[in-house]
Scaffold this motif. Structure first.
Motif, PDB file in Angstrom:
ATOM      1  N   GLN A  62      43.453  45.556  37.393  1.00 37.07           N
ATOM      2  CA  GLN A  62      43.692  46.749  36.579  1.00 37.07           C
ATOM      3  C   GLN A  62      42.572  47.753  36.821  1.00 37.07           C
ATOM      4  O   GLN A  62      41.455  47.580  36.336  1.00 37.07           O
ATOM      5  N   PHE A  63      42.859  48.782  37.612  1.00 38.79           N
ATOM      6  CA  PHE A  63      41.879  49.814  37.944  1.00 38.79           C
ATOM      7  C   PHE A  63      41.406  50.529  36.675  1.00 38.79           C
ATOM      8  O   PHE A  63      42.220  50.829  35.797  1.00 38.79           O
ATOM      9  N   PRO A  64      40.080  50.786  36.528  1.00 36.77           N
ATOM     10  CA  PRO A  64      38.998  50.529  37.471  1.00 36.77           C
ATOM     11  C   PRO A  64      38.257  49.213  37.212  1.00 36.77           C
ATOM     12  O   PRO A  64      37.235  48.952  37.829  1.00 36.77           O
ATOM     13  N   ALA A  65      38.770  48.404  36.284  1.00 37.93           N
ATOM     14  CA  ALA A  65      38.100  47.137  35.964  1.00 37.93           C
ATOM     15  C   ALA A  65      38.209  46.166  37.142  1.00 37.93           C
ATOM     16  O   ALA A  65      39.121  46.263  37.969  1.00 37.93           O
ATOM     17  N   LYS A  66      37.252  45.227  37.192  1.00 39.49           N
ATOM     18  CA  LYS A  66      37.269  44.191  38.222  1.00 39.49           C
ATOM     19  C   LYS A  66      37.199  42.840  37.533  1.00 39.49           C
ATOM     20  O   LYS A  66      36.288  42.584  36.745  1.00 39.49           O
ATOM     21  N   SER A  67      38.178  42.005  37.824  1.00 43.57           N
ATOM     22  CA  SER A  67      38.273  40.711  37.152  1.00 43.57           C
ATOM     23  C   SER A  67      37.175  39.758  37.611  1.00 43.57           C
ATOM     24  O   SER A  67      36.574  39.939  38.676  1.00 43.57           O
ATOM     25  N   GLU A  68      36.954  38.739  36.806  1.00 39.88           N
ATOM     26  CA  GLU A  68      35.987  37.704  37.185  1.00 39.88           C
ATOM     27  C   GLU A  68      36.420  37.006  38.465  1.00 39.88           C
ATOM     28  O   GLU A  68      35.591  36.645  39.304  1.00 39.88           O
ATOM     29  N   LEU A  69      37.742  36.825  38.619  1.00 36.05           N
ATOM     30  CA  LEU A  69      38.247  36.177  39.828  1.00 36.05           C
ATOM     31  C   LEU A  69      37.911  37.008  41.064  1.00 36.05           C
ATOM     32  O   LEU A  69      37.482  36.462  42.083  1.00 36.05           O
ATOM     33  N   LEU A  70      38.075  38.316  40.982  1.00 35.14           N
ATOM     34  CA  LEU A  70      37.747  39.184  42.117  1.00 35.14           C
ATOM     35  C   LEU A  70      36.261  39.120  42.447  1.00 35.14           C
ATOM     36  O   LEU A  70      35.878  38.954  43.611  1.00 35.14           O
ATOM     37  N   LEU A  71      35.428  39.246  41.440  1.00 36.21           N
ATOM     38  CA  LEU A  71      33.980  39.234  41.659  1.00 36.21           C
ATOM     39  C   LEU A  71      33.499  37.895  42.208  1.00 36.21           C
ATOM     40  O   LEU A  71      32.587  37.840  43.031  1.00 36.21           O
ATOM     41  N   LYS A  72      34.142  36.832  41.767  1.00 40.89           N
ATOM     42  CA  LYS A  72      33.790  35.496  42.258  1.00 40.89           C
ATOM     43  C   LYS A  72      34.295  35.291  43.681  1.00 40.89           C
ATOM     44  O   LYS A  72      33.609  34.687  44.513  1.00 40.89           O
ATOM     45  N   SER A  73      35.486  35.810  43.964  1.00 41.48           N
ATOM     46  CA  SER A  73      36.111  35.580  45.268  1.00 41.48           C
ATOM     47  C   SER A  73      35.558  36.485  46.357  1.00 41.48           C
ATOM     48  O   SER A  73      35.577  36.129  47.538  1.00 41.48           O
ATOM     49  N   ASN A  74      35.082  37.679  45.974  1.00 38.43           N
ATOM     50  CA  ASN A  74      34.520  38.623  46.942  1.00 38.43           C
ATOM     51  C   ASN A  74      33.205  39.176  46.398  1.00 38.43           C
ATOM     52  O   ASN A  74      33.118  40.356  46.042  1.00 38.43           O
ATOM     53  N   PRO A  75      32.171  38.338  46.334  1.00 38.82           N
ATOM     54  CA  PRO A  75      30.904  38.780  45.751  1.00 38.82           C
ATOM     55  C   PRO A  75      30.137  39.777  46.615  1.00 38.82           C
ATOM     56  O   PRO A  75      29.225  40.440  46.127  1.00 38.82           O
ATOM     57  N   VAL A  76      30.498  39.906  47.892  1.00 39.58           N
ATOM     58  CA  VAL A  76      29.780  40.812  48.788  1.00 39.58           C
ATOM     59  C   VAL A  76      30.251  42.243  48.586  1.00 39.58           C
ATOM     60  O   VAL A  76      29.470  43.146  48.293  1.00 39.58           O
ATOM     61  N   TYR A  77      31.563  42.486  48.749  1.00 39.40           N
ATOM     62  CA  TYR A  77      32.096  43.847  48.645  1.00 39.40           C
ATOM     63  C   TYR A  77      32.707  44.155  47.276  1.00 39.40           C
ATOM     64  O   TYR A  77      32.862  45.326  46.920  1.00 39.40           O
ATOM     65  N   LYS A  78      33.098  43.094  46.566  1.00 42.43           N
ATOM     66  CA  LYS A  78      33.670  43.256  45.211  1.00 42.43           C
ATOM     67  C   LYS A  78      34.894  44.176  45.209  1.00 42.43           C
ATOM     68  O   LYS A  78      35.046  45.042  44.348  1.00 42.43           O
ATOM     69  N   LYS A  79      35.759  43.996  46.199  1.00 48.18           N
ATOM     70  CA  LYS A  79      36.939  44.853  46.283  1.00 48.18           C
ATOM     71  C   LYS A  79      38.146  44.059  46.764  1.00 48.18           C
ATOM     72  O   LYS A  79      38.019  42.950  47.313  1.00 48.18           O
ATOM     73  N   VAL A  80      39.315  44.636  46.535  1.00 53.14           N
ATOM     74  CA  VAL A  80      40.564  44.026  46.982  1.00 53.14           C
ATOM     75  C   VAL A  80      40.890  44.534  48.390  1.00 53.14           C
ATOM     76  O   VAL A  80      40.375  45.588  48.785  1.00 53.14           O
ATOM     77  N   PRO A  81      41.711  43.756  49.126  1.00 57.41           N
ATOM     78  CA  PRO A  81      42.395  42.533  48.734  1.00 57.41           C
ATOM     79  C   PRO A  81      41.564  41.285  48.986  1.00 57.41           C
ATOM     80  O   PRO A  81      40.636  41.301  49.802  1.00 57.41           O
ATOM     81  N   VAL A  82      41.944  40.224  48.276  1.00 59.07           N
ATOM     82  CA  VAL A  82      41.406  38.894  48.542  1.00 59.07           C
ATOM     83  C   VAL A  82      42.590  37.938  48.621  1.00 59.07           C
ATOM     84  O   VAL A  82      43.411  37.888  47.701  1.00 59.07           O
ATOM     85  N   LEU A  83      42.687  37.232  49.720  1.00 64.58           N
ATOM     86  CA  LEU A  83      43.689  36.178  49.853  1.00 64.58           C
ATOM     87  C   LEU A  83      43.029  34.864  49.467  1.00 64.58           C
ATOM     88  O   LEU A  83      41.937  34.544  49.947  1.00 64.58           O
ATOM     89  N   ILE A  84      43.676  34.129  48.582  1.00 64.94           N
ATOM     90  CA  ILE A  84      43.186  32.799  48.208  1.00 64.94           C
ATOM     91  C   ILE A  84      44.222  31.791  48.681  1.00 64.94           C
ATOM     92  O   ILE A  84      45.340  31.740  48.171  1.00 64.94           O
ATOM     93  N   HIS A  85      43.846  31.012  49.684  1.00 62.10           N
ATOM     94  CA  HIS A  85      44.748  30.018  50.270  1.00 62.10           C
ATOM     95  C   HIS A  85      44.150  28.634  50.079  1.00 62.10           C
ATOM     96  O   HIS A  85      43.059  28.362  50.579  1.00 62.10           O
ATOM     97  N   LYS A  86      44.824  27.808  49.313  1.00 59.71           N
ATOM     98  CA  LYS A  86      44.337  26.466  48.995  1.00 59.71           C
ATOM     99  C   LYS A  86      42.935  26.546  48.400  1.00 59.71           C
ATOM    100  O   LYS A  86      42.030  25.795  48.783  1.00 59.71           O
ATOM    101  N   ASP A  87      42.763  27.504  47.493  1.00 63.23           N
ATOM    102  CA  ASP A  87      41.516  27.711  46.725  1.00 63.23           C
ATOM    103  C   ASP A  87      40.363  28.257  47.566  1.00 63.23           C
ATOM    104  O   ASP A  87      39.228  28.318  47.087  1.00 63.23           O
ATOM    105  N   LYS A  88      40.640  28.677  48.797  1.00 60.86           N
ATOM    106  CA  LYS A  88      39.602  29.262  49.643  1.00 60.86           C
ATOM    107  C   LYS A  88      39.858  30.759  49.776  1.00 60.86           C
ATOM    108  O   LYS A  88      40.915  31.176  50.246  1.00 60.86           O
ATOM    109  N   PRO A  89      38.880  31.601  49.356  1.00 60.04           N
ATOM    110  CA  PRO A  89      39.088  33.053  49.420  1.00 60.04           C
ATOM    111  C   PRO A  89      38.776  33.632  50.795  1.00 60.04           C
ATOM    112  O   PRO A  89      37.900  33.145  51.514  1.00 60.04           O
ATOM    113  N   LEU A  90      39.513  34.682  51.129  1.00 64.13           N
ATOM    114  CA  LEU A  90      39.291  35.404  52.372  1.00 64.13           C
ATOM    115  C   LEU A  90      39.428  36.895  52.090  1.00 64.13           C
ATOM    116  O   LEU A  90      40.352  37.316  51.391  1.00 64.13           O
TER     117      LEU A  90
END
Length: 231
Positions: free
Chosen positions: A38-66
């Protein structure tokens, strides 16, 4: 359909970069859960999955983020290689050429479009310069299409491929810029090959369900411009 609960995509509907993996997953027939930010908020899942850039998209495949849209598209192509069509060309040279033009789109062409869409080009002179750069880039991409497509319907040949996804994800925003500027950006006279390609791309089954509504995008663009002017 493959994938099921093993595949999740963290994204936001207006983002052209989020469109890329969505189209790739659709092409491969992979089921996935779309986790809407939900723009402009960033979820905990996003921040955890992409801690470097903190932006979408993030693909999570078998619990591994890319992260990073084009990297995700290549990953999808490789993981689900058995599912046709192939997204990247099989020929190494052709594959390198498609990657080159995709990098050009993101590094050179997109910044000009973003400057207009976000209201970063504030003076009329700056807007005109950004528009000229964007249209000049489309001329180059028109030539690239002629060479890459070899007379077929898409950059990738008979079906949507890597470079189609890279450029096609911006088509909704191009239409928004046309509305905002009152200028035709992609037209049959100046870029006839891309004009025809754009219509075919938007009508493709893997694309039409995820291509955002232009009026809704235009309203979102106004919100972006307001935020830029305030900041």
């Amino acid at each position: 359909m493959e994938g099921g609960g093993d595949v999740k995509l963290v994204g936001a509907w207006p983002s052209p970069f989020v469109m890329r993996p969505r189209i790739a997953l659709n092409l491969k027939g992979v089921e996935y859960d779309f986790l809407e930010e939900q723009f402009p908020a960033k979820s905990e899942l996003l921040l955890k999955s992409n801690p470097v850039y903190k932006k979408v998209p993030v693909l999570i495949h078998k619990d591994k983020p890319l992260c990073e849209s084009l990297i995700i598209v290549e990953y999808i192509d490789e993981v689900w290689a058995a599912s046709r069509p192939a997204i990247l060309p099989t020929n190494p040279y052709d594959r390198a050429i498609h990657r080159f033009w995709a990098a050009y789109i993101d590094d050179k062409w997109f910044p000009s479009a973003a400057a207009i869409g976000k209201g970063e080009a504030k003076t009329e002179e700056a807007k005109a310069e950004a528009m000229a750069q964007m249209q000049s880039g489309l001329k180059l991409l028109e030539e690239a299409f002629e060479k890459c497509s070899q007379g077929k319907s898409f950059f990738g040949g008979e079906t949507v491929g890597y470079l189609d996804i890279a450029l096609g994800s911006f088509l909704g925003w191009i239409k928004v810029l046309e509305l905002m500027s009152g200028t035709k950006i992609l037209d049959e006279e100046n870029t006839p090959l891309l004009f025809g390609w754009a219509e075919r791309f938007c009508a493709h089954d893997a694309v039409k369900g995820v291509m955002p509504d232009v009026e809704k995008l235009a309203e979102f663009a106004k919100v972006l411009q307001t935020r830029v002017s305030v900041n």
